[in-house]
Design a protein around this motif. Structure first.
Motif, PDB file in Angstrom:
ATOM      1  N   GLY A 290      -7.089 -15.287 -59.029  1.00  0.00           N
ATOM      2  CA  GLY A 290      -7.352 -14.442 -57.877  1.00  0.00           C
ATOM      3  C   GLY A 290      -6.373 -13.294 -57.796  1.00  0.00           C
ATOM      4  O   GLY A 290      -5.571 -13.058 -58.707  1.00  0.00           O
ATOM      5  N   GLY A 291      -6.441 -12.571 -56.687  1.00  0.00           N
ATOM      6  CA  GLY A 291      -5.515 -11.481 -56.433  1.00  0.00           C
ATOM      7  C   GLY A 291      -4.491 -11.899 -55.395  1.00  0.00           C
ATOM      8  O   GLY A 291      -4.799 -12.674 -54.483  1.00  0.00           O
ATOM      9  N   ASP A 292      -3.285 -11.378 -55.519  1.00  0.00           N
ATOM     10  CA  ASP A 292      -2.233 -11.699 -54.557  1.00  0.00           C
ATOM     11  C   ASP A 292      -2.331 -10.739 -53.373  1.00  0.00           C
ATOM     12  O   ASP A 292      -1.544  -9.802 -53.235  1.00  0.00           O
ATOM     13  CB  ASP A 292      -0.862 -11.596 -55.235  1.00  0.00           C
TER      14      ASP A 292
ATOM     15  N   VAL B  11      -7.750  -4.196 -55.975  1.00  0.00           N
ATOM     16  CA  VAL B  11      -7.847  -5.525 -56.593  1.00  0.00           C
ATOM     17  C   VAL B  11      -7.926  -5.380 -58.110  1.00  0.00           C
ATOM     18  O   VAL B  11      -8.711  -4.575 -58.606  1.00  0.00           O
ATOM     19  CB  VAL B  11      -9.093  -6.264 -56.073  1.00  0.00           C
ATOM     20  N   PRO B  12      -7.130  -6.141 -58.872  1.00  0.00           N
ATOM     21  CA  PRO B  12      -7.159  -6.044 -60.340  1.00  0.00           C
ATOM     22  C   PRO B  12      -8.373  -6.764 -60.922  1.00  0.00           C
ATOM     23  O   PRO B  12      -8.251  -7.759 -61.643  1.00  0.00           O
ATOM     24  CB  PRO B  12      -5.844  -6.712 -60.753  1.00  0.00           C
ATOM     25  N   ARG B  13      -9.564  -6.246 -60.628  1.00  0.00           N
ATOM     26  CA  ARG B  13     -10.797  -6.962 -60.964  1.00  0.00           C
ATOM     27  C   ARG B  13     -10.992  -7.122 -62.471  1.00  0.00           C
ATOM     28  O   ARG B  13     -11.388  -8.196 -62.949  1.00  0.00           O
ATOM     29  CB  ARG B  13     -11.993  -6.231 -60.340  1.00  0.00           C
ATOM     30  N   HIS B  14     -10.738  -6.077 -63.237  1.00  0.00           N
ATOM     31  CA  HIS B  14     -10.924  -6.169 -64.687  1.00  0.00           C
ATOM     32  C   HIS B  14      -9.980  -7.209 -65.283  1.00  0.00           C
ATOM     33  O   HIS B  14     -10.398  -8.064 -66.085  1.00  0.00           O
ATOM     34  CB  HIS B  14     -10.697  -4.800 -65.325  1.00  0.00           C
ATOM     35  N   GLU B  15      -8.725  -7.170 -64.885  1.00  0.00           N
ATOM     36  CA  GLU B  15      -7.756  -8.131 -65.418  1.00  0.00           C
ATOM     37  C   GLU B  15      -8.054  -9.551 -64.933  1.00  0.00           C
ATOM     38  O   GLU B  15      -7.829 -10.525 -65.662  1.00  0.00           O
ATOM     39  CB  GLU B  15      -6.336  -7.738 -65.014  1.00  0.00           C
TER      40      GLU B  15
ATOM     41  N   PRO C 192      -0.948  -9.631 -59.308  1.00  0.00           N
ATOM     42  CA  PRO C 192      -0.501  -8.622 -58.340  1.00  0.00           C
ATOM     43  C   PRO C 192      -1.550  -7.545 -58.109  1.00  0.00           C
ATOM     44  O   PRO C 192      -2.246  -7.127 -59.028  1.00  0.00           O
ATOM     45  CB  PRO C 192       0.767  -8.046 -58.997  1.00  0.00           C
ATOM     46  N   CYS C 193      -1.671  -7.124 -56.861  1.00  0.00           N
ATOM     47  CA  CYS C 193      -2.561  -6.028 -56.478  1.00  0.00           C
ATOM     48  C   CYS C 193      -1.733  -4.766 -56.253  1.00  0.00           C
ATOM     49  O   CYS C 193      -0.552  -4.840 -55.896  1.00  0.00           O
ATOM     50  CB  CYS C 193      -3.313  -6.362 -55.192  1.00  0.00           C
ATOM     51  N   THR C 194      -2.351  -3.634 -56.436  1.00  0.00           N
ATOM     52  CA  THR C 194      -1.698  -2.369 -56.134  1.00  0.00           C
ATOM     53  C   THR C 194      -2.337  -1.781 -54.870  1.00  0.00           C
ATOM     54  O   THR C 194      -3.258  -2.368 -54.299  1.00  0.00           O
ATOM     55  CB  THR C 194      -1.837  -1.385 -57.305  1.00  0.00           C
ATOM     56  N   TYR C 195      -1.853  -0.632 -54.442  1.00  0.00           N
ATOM     57  CA  TYR C 195      -2.450   0.026 -53.285  1.00  0.00           C
ATOM     58  C   TYR C 195      -2.067   1.501 -53.299  1.00  0.00           C
ATOM     59  O   TYR C 195      -1.144   1.932 -54.013  1.00  0.00           O
ATOM     60  CB  TYR C 195      -1.978  -0.614 -51.973  1.00  0.00           C
ATOM     61  N   SER C 196      -2.790   2.278 -52.523  1.00  0.00           N
ATOM     62  CA  SER C 196      -2.476   3.691 -52.332  1.00  0.00           C
ATOM     63  C   SER C 196      -2.710   4.031 -50.866  1.00  0.00           C
ATOM     64  O   SER C 196      -3.736   3.654 -50.297  1.00  0.00           O
ATOM     65  CB  SER C 196      -3.355   4.575 -53.217  1.00  0.00           C
TER      66      SER C 196
ATOM     67  N   HIS D 141     -12.472 -16.908 -45.674  1.00  0.00           N
ATOM     68  CA  HIS D 141     -12.096 -17.638 -46.875  1.00  0.00           C
ATOM     69  C   HIS D 141     -10.639 -17.323 -47.206  1.00  0.00           C
ATOM     70  O   HIS D 141      -9.990 -16.517 -46.525  1.00  0.00           O
ATOM     71  CB  HIS D 141     -13.018 -17.256 -48.030  1.00  0.00           C
ATOM     72  N   GLU D 142     -10.119 -17.927 -48.261  1.00  0.00           N
ATOM     73  CA  GLU D 142      -8.713 -17.737 -48.613  1.00  0.00           C
ATOM     74  C   GLU D 142      -8.316 -16.272 -48.779  1.00  0.00           C
ATOM     75  O   GLU D 142      -7.241 -15.869 -48.303  1.00  0.00           O
ATOM     76  CB  GLU D 142      -8.372 -18.533 -49.878  1.00  0.00           C
ATOM     77  N   PRO D 143      -9.123 -15.424 -49.441  1.00  0.00           N
ATOM     78  CA  PRO D 143      -8.716 -14.014 -49.580  1.00  0.00           C
ATOM     79  C   PRO D 143      -8.543 -13.300 -48.240  1.00  0.00           C
ATOM     80  O   PRO D 143      -7.632 -12.474 -48.090  1.00  0.00           O
ATOM     81  CB  PRO D 143      -9.862 -13.400 -50.392  1.00  0.00           C
ATOM     82  N   GLN D 144      -9.414 -13.599 -47.268  1.00  0.00           N
ATOM     83  CA  GLN D 144      -9.277 -12.984 -45.953  1.00  0.00           C
ATOM     84  C   GLN D 144      -8.039 -13.521 -45.229  1.00  0.00           C
ATOM     85  O   GLN D 144      -7.276 -12.762 -44.616  1.00  0.00           O
ATOM     86  CB  GLN D 144     -10.530 -13.246 -45.110  1.00  0.00           C
ATOM     87  N   VAL D 145      -7.836 -14.831 -45.316  1.00  0.00           N
ATOM     88  CA  VAL D 145      -6.669 -15.443 -44.679  1.00  0.00           C
ATOM     89  C   VAL D 145      -5.381 -14.905 -45.308  1.00  0.00           C
ATOM     90  O   VAL D 145      -4.400 -14.617 -44.603  1.00  0.00           O
ATOM     91  CB  VAL D 145      -6.732 -16.977 -44.799  1.00  0.00           C
ATOM     92  N   ASP D 146      -5.363 -14.750 -46.626  1.00  0.00           N
ATOM     93  CA  ASP D 146      -4.180 -14.224 -47.300  1.00  0.00           C
ATOM     94  C   ASP D 146      -3.825 -12.831 -46.787  1.00  0.00           C
ATOM     95  O   ASP D 146      -2.646 -12.509 -46.570  1.00  0.00           O
ATOM     96  CB  ASP D 146      -4.412 -14.155 -48.811  1.00  0.00           C
ATOM     97  N   ARG D 147      -4.838 -11.984 -46.598  1.00  0.00           N
ATOM     98  CA  ARG D 147      -4.590 -10.625 -46.108  1.00  0.00           C
ATOM     99  C   ARG D 147      -3.980 -10.659 -44.702  1.00  0.00           C
ATOM    100  O   ARG D 147      -2.990  -9.980 -44.423  1.00  0.00           O
ATOM    101  CB  ARG D 147      -5.895  -9.829 -46.111  1.00  0.00           C
ATOM    102  N   TRP D 148      -4.606 -11.445 -43.829  1.00  0.00           N
ATOM    103  CA  TRP D 148      -4.091 -11.520 -42.467  1.00  0.00           C
ATOM    104  C   TRP D 148      -2.659 -12.069 -42.449  1.00  0.00           C
ATOM    105  O   TRP D 148      -1.791 -11.529 -41.739  1.00  0.00           O
ATOM    106  CB  TRP D 148      -4.990 -12.400 -41.592  1.00  0.00           C
ATOM    107  N   GLU D 149      -2.386 -13.115 -43.202  1.00  0.00           N
ATOM    108  CA  GLU D 149      -1.047 -13.703 -43.187  1.00  0.00           C
ATOM    109  C   GLU D 149      -0.013 -12.746 -43.757  1.00  0.00           C
ATOM    110  O   GLU D 149       1.124 -12.695 -43.281  1.00  0.00           O
ATOM    111  CB  GLU D 149      -1.056 -15.028 -43.950  1.00  0.00           C
TER     112      GLU D 149
END
Length: 346
Positions: A175-177, A303-307, A334-338, A206-214
């Protein structure tokens, strides 16, 4: 220990040889030993015994001919995603899967089971595992059926889920962090002068949404800033009053979990005459190509979808070719952002 000629080793054989319970063996081989507080020494002894006894999971024993040739890997999606275009969210996942499968000389088989009444594609039909034709499978989709995941794990069918999912007894996933990346976004927004925030999330948690909020809430806590009450709503349920209330409460930065919510929010902001980012900074916590919502570039988590697709194939082939190997079974990349486009300093 001597095994009866022609009989493959079982988990019970490993348990007897290593002097542990069969449940301990199962947890070690399934990669969930740490959850059960099994010591590193015991894990090492179980894995060493499994290698010495040449243990192969029952699911792998069912397809010995596949191993003599190129591995046949299944790809199952819990909701329809084909055909896909380069602008589709799942495109980079699929490109990563295909690229790594080609690099490892594996063949791919697409499974497209019929949807159930809730619209989710189930793996089991009349008690039969529909993925059994493949040596192992990659699973992806927003609405994963947890019962299917638990059953696959219990049957020791080799699979890797693309995305973060915590299922009973543990499953292999890539998954993505999102937690760390969202926290860093908040760190940067605070550094830009923002002190009051609002959070708009999806109703499906789900876990990805919970991870973002936390990640969001934890970062605000580090700065001693007030953590707003999150709003979880479907796009059709989002009202202009919510936006009015957020602005009236002093929010200068708003984090949004989905593109569908962003579309509604952007339309409401335009109707209200709010200029983004002059009046309100907005960051969407998922990939969003330029032109997806209006013509502008939105500040976003990436999200590092390809990797993720490539890493999932590497993990699955590792589980198939070396079942008792010491694999990292639960991976968060790890995820990046801009923050360019729709976030500004105060």
């Amino acid at each position: 220990m001597t095994r009866q000629r022609g009989r493959t080793s079982r988990q019970a054989d490993i348990a007897k040889e290593a002097g542990v319970s069969q449940s301990t063996v199962s947890m070690v081989l399934n990669g969930t030993a740490e959850n059960g507080r099994i010591s590193a020494e015991t894990r090492k002894r179980v894995l060493s015994t499994a290698r010495r006894l040449q243990y192969v999971p029952a699911s792998a024993q069912r397809a010995p001919a596949v191993r003599a040739q190129a591995l046949l890997l299944g790809v199952h999606t819990f909701e329809p995603i084909f055909p896909t275009s380069t602008g589709d969210y799942y495109f980079e996942f699929m490109r990563g899967i295909e690229d790594q499968a080609a690099a490892e000389s594996c063949n791919l088989m697409l499974f497209t089971a019929a949807r159930n009444d809730s619209g989710v594609r189930r793996i089991y039909e009349d008690g039969v595992n529909g993925l059994a034709q493949a040596a192992g499978s990659l699973l992806l989709g927003h609405h994963a059926d947890r019962d299917d995941l638990e059953r696959l794990a219990a049957e020791e069918y080799p699979f890797v889920y693309i995305g973060h999912r915590e299922v009973a007894d543990g499953i292999a996933y890539v998954g993505g962090d999102y937690r760390t990346a969202t926290g860093r976004i908040v760190d940067e927004l605070v550094g830009m002068g923002h002190r009051s925030f609002a959070y708009l999330g999806e109703t499906s948690r789900h876990e990805p949404q919970v991870d973002r909020w936390e990640g969001f809430a934890t970062a605000l806590g580090r700065f001693g800033l007030a953590v707003p009450e999150p709003t979880y709503v479907d796009p059709e349920g989002l009202t202009a009053q919510w936006l009015d209330d957020a602005v009236a409460a002093g929010a200068t930065a708003l984090l949004v979990e989905s593109v569908s919510l962003l579309r509604v929010l952007a339309a409401m902001a335009s109707i209200r005459g709010l200029e983004i980012p002059r009046d309100l900074s907005i960051v969407v916590l998922v990939d969003i190509p330029v032109g997806e919502v209006g013509t502008r570039q939105w500040a976003s988590l990436r999200v590092p979808r390809h990797e993720m697709g490539r890493r999932a194939v590497r993990l699955l082939t590792g589980l198939l070719t070396d079942p008792a190997g010491d694999h990292e079974r639960q991976v968060l990349l790890p995820c990046t952002y801009s923050l360019e486009g729709t976030a500004r300093s105060l």
